[in-house]
Design a protein around this motif. Structure first.
Motif, PDB file in Angstrom:
ATOM      1  N   LEU A  60    -133.486 -22.205  40.169  1.00  0.00           N
ATOM      2  CA  LEU A  60    -132.274 -22.127  40.975  1.00  0.00           C
ATOM      3  C   LEU A  60    -132.281 -23.340  41.891  1.00  0.00           C
ATOM      4  N   VAL A  61    -131.276 -24.194  41.762  1.00  0.00           N
ATOM      5  CA  VAL A  61    -131.246 -25.447  42.512  1.00  0.00           C
ATOM      6  C   VAL A  61    -130.033 -25.501  43.415  1.00  0.00           C
ATOM      7  N   ARG A  62    -130.156 -26.299  44.446  1.00  0.00           N
ATOM      8  CA  ARG A  62    -129.058 -26.474  45.395  1.00  0.00           C
ATOM      9  C   ARG A  62    -128.418 -27.829  45.160  1.00  0.00           C
ATOM     10  N   ARG A  63    -127.099 -27.848  45.132  1.00  0.00           N
ATOM     11  CA  ARG A  63    -126.329 -29.073  44.958  1.00  0.00           C
ATOM     12  C   ARG A  63    -125.310 -29.148  46.082  1.00  0.00           C
ATOM     13  N   GLY A  64    -125.625 -29.879  47.130  1.00  0.00           N
ATOM     14  CA  GLY A  64    -124.767 -29.887  48.304  1.00  0.00           C
ATOM     15  C   GLY A  64    -124.851 -28.518  48.961  1.00  0.00           C
ATOM     16  N   ASP A  65    -123.724 -27.830  49.095  1.00  0.00           N
ATOM     17  CA  ASP A  65    -123.726 -26.476  49.656  1.00  0.00           C
ATOM     18  C   ASP A  65    -123.541 -25.431  48.566  1.00  0.00           C
ATOM     19  N   LYS A  66    -123.765 -25.818  47.303  1.00  0.00           N
ATOM     20  CA  LYS A  66    -123.594 -24.905  46.184  1.00  0.00           C
ATOM     21  C   LYS A  66    -124.917 -24.694  45.440  1.00  0.00           C
ATOM     22  N   TRP A  67    -124.949 -23.625  44.640  1.00  0.00           N
ATOM     23  CA  TRP A  67    -126.171 -23.237  43.930  1.00  0.00           C
ATOM     24  C   TRP A  67    -125.885 -23.039  42.453  1.00  0.00           C
ATOM     25  N   ALA A  68    -126.903 -23.303  41.618  1.00  0.00           N
ATOM     26  CA  ALA A  68    -126.737 -23.130  40.173  1.00  0.00           C
ATOM     27  C   ALA A  68    -128.111 -23.029  39.526  1.00  0.00           C
ATOM     28  N   PHE A  69    -128.159 -22.367  38.374  1.00  0.00           N
ATOM     29  CA  PHE A  69    -129.371 -22.334  37.567  1.00  0.00           C
ATOM     30  C   PHE A  69    -129.381 -23.536  36.639  1.00  0.00           C
ATOM     31  N   ARG A  70    -130.522 -24.210  36.589  1.00  0.00           N
ATOM     32  CA  ARG A  70    -130.670 -25.377  35.733  1.00  0.00           C
ATOM     33  C   ARG A  70    -132.042 -25.347  35.068  1.00  0.00           C
ATOM     34  N   THR A  71    -132.136 -25.942  33.898  1.00  0.00           N
ATOM     35  CA  THR A  71    -133.418 -26.047  33.211  1.00  0.00           C
ATOM     36  C   THR A  71    -134.398 -26.848  34.065  1.00  0.00           C
ATOM     37  N   ALA A  72    -135.633 -26.417  34.110  1.00  0.00           N
ATOM     38  CA  ALA A  72    -136.655 -27.139  34.871  1.00  0.00           C
ATOM     39  C   ALA A  72    -136.721 -28.581  34.400  1.00  0.00           C
ATOM     40  N   ASP A  73    -136.882 -29.493  35.355  1.00  0.00           N
ATOM     41  CA  ASP A  73    -136.844 -30.921  35.025  1.00  0.00           C
ATOM     42  C   ASP A  73    -137.847 -31.303  33.945  1.00  0.00           C
ATOM     43  N   ASP A  74    -139.038 -30.713  33.987  1.00  0.00           N
ATOM     44  CA  ASP A  74    -140.078 -31.126  33.045  1.00  0.00           C
ATOM     45  C   ASP A  74    -139.890 -30.536  31.651  1.00  0.00           C
ATOM     46  N   LEU A  75    -138.875 -29.659  31.481  1.00  0.00           N
ATOM     47  CA  LEU A  75    -138.626 -29.053  30.169  1.00  0.00           C
ATOM     48  C   LEU A  75    -137.302 -29.486  29.558  1.00  0.00           C
ATOM     49  N   GLY A  76    -136.610 -30.377  30.229  1.00  0.00           N
ATOM     50  CA  GLY A  76    -135.310 -30.817  29.744  1.00  0.00           C
ATOM     51  C   GLY A  76    -135.366 -31.404  28.340  1.00  0.00           C
ATOM     52  N   PHE A  77    -136.494 -32.039  28.001  1.00  0.00           N
ATOM     53  CA  PHE A  77    -136.599 -32.693  26.695  1.00  0.00           C
ATOM     54  C   PHE A  77    -136.534 -31.679  25.555  1.00  0.00           C
ATOM     55  N   LEU A  78    -136.874 -30.424  25.824  1.00  0.00           N
ATOM     56  CA  LEU A  78    -136.869 -29.402  24.775  1.00  0.00           C
ATOM     57  C   LEU A  78    -135.455 -29.033  24.341  1.00  0.00           C
ATOM     58  N   LEU A  79    -134.496 -29.264  25.226  1.00  0.00           N
ATOM     59  CA  LEU A  79    -133.128 -28.843  24.947  1.00  0.00           C
ATOM     60  C   LEU A  79    -132.241 -29.975  24.476  1.00  0.00           C
ATOM     61  N   ARG A  80    -132.804 -31.176  24.363  1.00  0.00           N
ATOM     62  CA  ARG A  80    -131.994 -32.292  23.911  1.00  0.00           C
ATOM     63  C   ARG A  80    -131.682 -32.157  22.433  1.00  0.00           C
ATOM     64  N   ARG A  81    -130.437 -32.390  22.067  1.00  0.00           N
ATOM     65  CA  ARG A  81    -130.008 -32.336  20.680  1.00  0.00           C
ATOM     66  C   ARG A  81    -129.339 -33.659  20.322  1.00  0.00           C
TER      67      ARG A  81
END
Length: 217
Positions: A60-81
């Motif tokens: 769960l990450v913060r972007r300015g004053d908003k929040w969102a779920f995002r893939t962990a930075d170190d696992l992003g390569f697994l989802l690249r297509r």
């Protein structure tokens, strides 16, 4: 009594978790409050939920004053297509975006002064269509030029919690995002404040839809 309160907190966190997972864009605390009811400390709940997801495959990450779920930075390569090749931003667009990020609020004339060349209307339009910049207000100077600033979508796309997380000037120049000819007076800003500055006036409704205004500022 303690168990009842803990049960309520757990339910609220589950609700926030479900709403954020279902949302296709980051949400702020005010948008989430109706789901848990008045009186709930949404900020504290979000921080607790953020800690719960720390170290997991989804954060769960913060972007300015908003929040969102995002893939962990170190696992992003697994989802690249494999994706079709997309047209990268031009150097002019990258420099313009960088200048706005570090100088905001900035007018078109101020952007051109830093870059040393004219900025085409299409460059600003491209960045606004991408959702990375927006018109903030009008400067209280002759001609009443429109000022530009970055958006929460800019923070989200580049994985920043706030503008204070922007890289330093040496990093930007080393990555090619800024030309070596740019002055060294650019400063890393404080976290973005959407409130108008003392030298800005809010935009009127007509300002937002006028292409001529964009071209003349």
């Amino acid at each position: 009594m303690y168990d009842d309160r803990q049960e309520v907190l757990e339910r609220h966190m589950r609700i926030l978790e479900a709403v954020l997972f279902a949302s296709n864009e980051p949400l702020d605390a005010n948008s989430l409050l109706p789901f848990v009811g008045d009186g709930a400390r949404v900020g504290e709940l979000l921080e607790a939920l953020q800690q719960r997801y720390a170290g997991r495959g989804v954060n769960l990450v913060r972007r300015g004053d908003k929040w969102a779920f995002r893939t962990a930075d170190d696992l992003g390569f697994l989802l690249r297509r494999e994706e079709s090749e997309t047209r990268p931003l031009s150097r002019a667009a990258l420099e313009t975006l960088s200048i706005i990020a570090y100088h905001q609020p900035a007018t078109r004339a101020e952007i051109e002064e830093v870059r040393g060349v004219a900025t085409g209307k299409g460059t600003l339009d491209l960045l606004m269509e991408a959702g990375w910049i927006r018109m903030r207000g009008r400067r209280r100077t002759p001609g009443r030029p429109v000022t530009y600033g970055t958006t929460d979508a800019f923070l989200d796309h580049f994985g920043l919690e706030s503008l204070s997380d922007l890289p330093g000037m040496d990093e930007l120049k080393g990555s090619g995002l800024l030309s070596g000819r740019l002055p060294a007076t650019l400063q890393i800003p404080l976290p973005f404040d959407s409130a108008l500055r003392d030298d800005e006036d809010p935009l009127e409704p007509d300002d937002l839809g006028s292409d001529e205004d964009h071209a003349d500022d």
